[in-house]
Design an enzyme around this catalytic site. Structure first.
Site, mmCIF file in Angstrom:
data_model
loop_
_atom_site.group_PDB
_atom_site.id
_atom_site.type_symbol
_atom_site.label_atom_id
_atom_site.label_comp_id
_atom_site.label_asym_id
_atom_site.label_seq_id
_atom_site.Cartn_x
_atom_site.Cartn_y
_atom_site.Cartn_z
ATOM 1 N N GLU A 175 0.874 -1.174 0.000
ATOM 2 C CA GLU A 175 0.000 0.000 0.000
ATOM 3 C C GLU A 175 0.904 1.215 0.000
ATOM 4 O OE1 GLU A 175 -2.514 2.490 3.306
ATOM 5 O OE2 GLU A 175 -2.664 0.296 3.405
ATOM 6 N N ARG A 220 0.945 10.167 1.320
ATOM 7 C CA ARG A 220 1.465 11.131 2.277
ATOM 8 C C ARG A 220 2.641 11.910 1.711
ATOM 9 N NH1 ARG A 220 2.248 7.722 7.667
ATOM 10 N NH2 ARG A 220 1.942 5.905 6.321
ATOM 11 N N THR A 231 -3.992 6.275 2.216
ATOM 12 C CA THR A 231 -4.189 7.670 2.618
ATOM 13 C C THR A 231 -4.816 8.478 1.479
ATOM 14 O OG1 THR A 231 -2.083 7.372 3.810
ATOM 15 C CG2 THR A 231 -3.133 9.504 3.993
ATOM 16 N N LYS A 260 -10.975 -1.019 6.798
ATOM 17 C CA LYS A 260 -9.727 -0.851 7.532
ATOM 18 C C LYS A 260 -10.088 -0.464 8.965
ATOM 19 C CE LYS A 260 -5.635 2.196 7.505
ATOM 20 N NZ LYS A 260 -4.921 3.233 6.729
#
Length: 321
Positions: free
Chosen positions: A41, A45, A69, A129
């Site tokens: 993943e 960021r 994210t 998640k």
């Protein structure tokens, strides 16, 4: 379960990667694959996320690379165009989830309370998640909150490490865990991809937990099957345990009259924490399995299966712990 989520479940670990430079993407992917995890993943960021996903997707199309994210529709479009196969978000944003559903890409939004879980389920999701896992109660919280939502499964992320990952994965409603301990940004920045491979392999081994369960020895007759087991019991103080088709001396030795194709001399039984995940990892190394040898429990869960190979006259089978 969605095919991508099913594959993630077989892998069991999703490395959560923060890349400051897209040039590190390919060697990072190579290190993960070498360690046994063809999955990652890549988080948004940093500004390197889009190019990193693209580089990995083009170099390793077989790798399960996703985007994490993801906070905006712009990031979502960039991730999909770069080749991301799944989307992960830290929170439950209905706009992002609906866009993923419309674009037919699997999404796991962050949910840490019943309201978010119900919101995700209302949109048709069955996997979320659980973030930040350790900070909001860990596996105990997942077990408590999952009770009313029987169809919901979880990917805990946040504080998961080599010491607690099996606490999570041993709960059937946890399909995989996200973790970053094997992809420390300092290791990436220093170019120590060999260490990332070592940590990745260590993580896979920790999850699978392979141990020698017992050795099976073929005997020429039923009488010798019992005689050999009794000899071991007398010599070493093992318990004598006759069964329907074999005899055990304690838990270390099984004696039997041989079945065709199950090893000239006998078999070696290797126990594992998760037999389905072990089969997946071994298949990535070229191993094949004899499906006709599969044994299941009353609930239909796989308990044992033979590999299609033989070492020095010994067959090998996996055994669920």
């Amino acid at each position: 379960m969605d095919l991508i989520m099913e594959q993630i479940s077989k892998i069991g670990i999703v490395p959560v990667v923060k890349l400051d430079s897209a040039k590190d993407a390919v060697p990072l992917a190579e290190a993960l694959i070498a360690g046994g995890l063809a999955c990652a993943e890549i988080t948004f960021r940093t500004n390197a996320a889009e190019e990193s996903i693209k580089n990995i997707s083009q170099k390793f199309p077989e790798m399960l690379v996703g985007a994490g994210t993801v906070l905006t529709l712009e990031q979502l479009d960039k991730a999909i165009n770069a080749g991301a196969k799944f989307i992960v978000a830290p929170g439950f944003n209905p706009e992002i989830v609906k866009a993923c559903i419309a674009k037919k890409i699997p999404v796991a939004p962050g949910c840490s309370n019943p309201s978010d879980m119900e919101g995700a389920m209302a949109l048709g999701l069955r996997t979320v998640k659980f973030f930040p896992a350790e900070n909001v109660g860990g596996i105990a919280a997942i077990k408590a909150m999952s009770a009313p939502y029987g169809d919901l499964t979880f990917m805990p992320t946040g504080g998961v490490n080599s010491k607690n990952i099996n606490d999570y994965l041993s709960f059937p409603k946890v399909i995989a865990c996200g973790g970053s301990w094997m992809v420390d940004p300092k290791l990436i920045a220093s170019g120590d991809f060999a260490e990332i491979t070592r940590l990745t392999r260590e993580a896979v081994n920790t999850v699978l937990g392979f141990t020698l369960a017992h050795i099976g020895v073929n005997c020429e007759t039923d009488e010798k099957t019992h005689d050999v087991a009794k000899l071991f019991c007398n010599l070493f103080g093992f318990d004598y345990k006759p069964g329907n088709s074999s005899v055990f001396a304690g838990s270390v030795l099984e004696t039997m009259t041989p079945l065709p194709g199950r090893g000239k001399h006998g078999h070696i039984a290797i126990a594992t924490n998760y037999i389905d995940r072990a089969m997946y990892q071994l298949s990535q190394k070229g191993a094949k399995f004899l499906q006709e040898t599969a044994k299941k429990d009353a609930q239909g869960n796989l308990k044992a299966i033979y590999l299609d190979l033989e070492f020095s006259g010994f067959a090998v089978h996996l055994l669920q712990k």
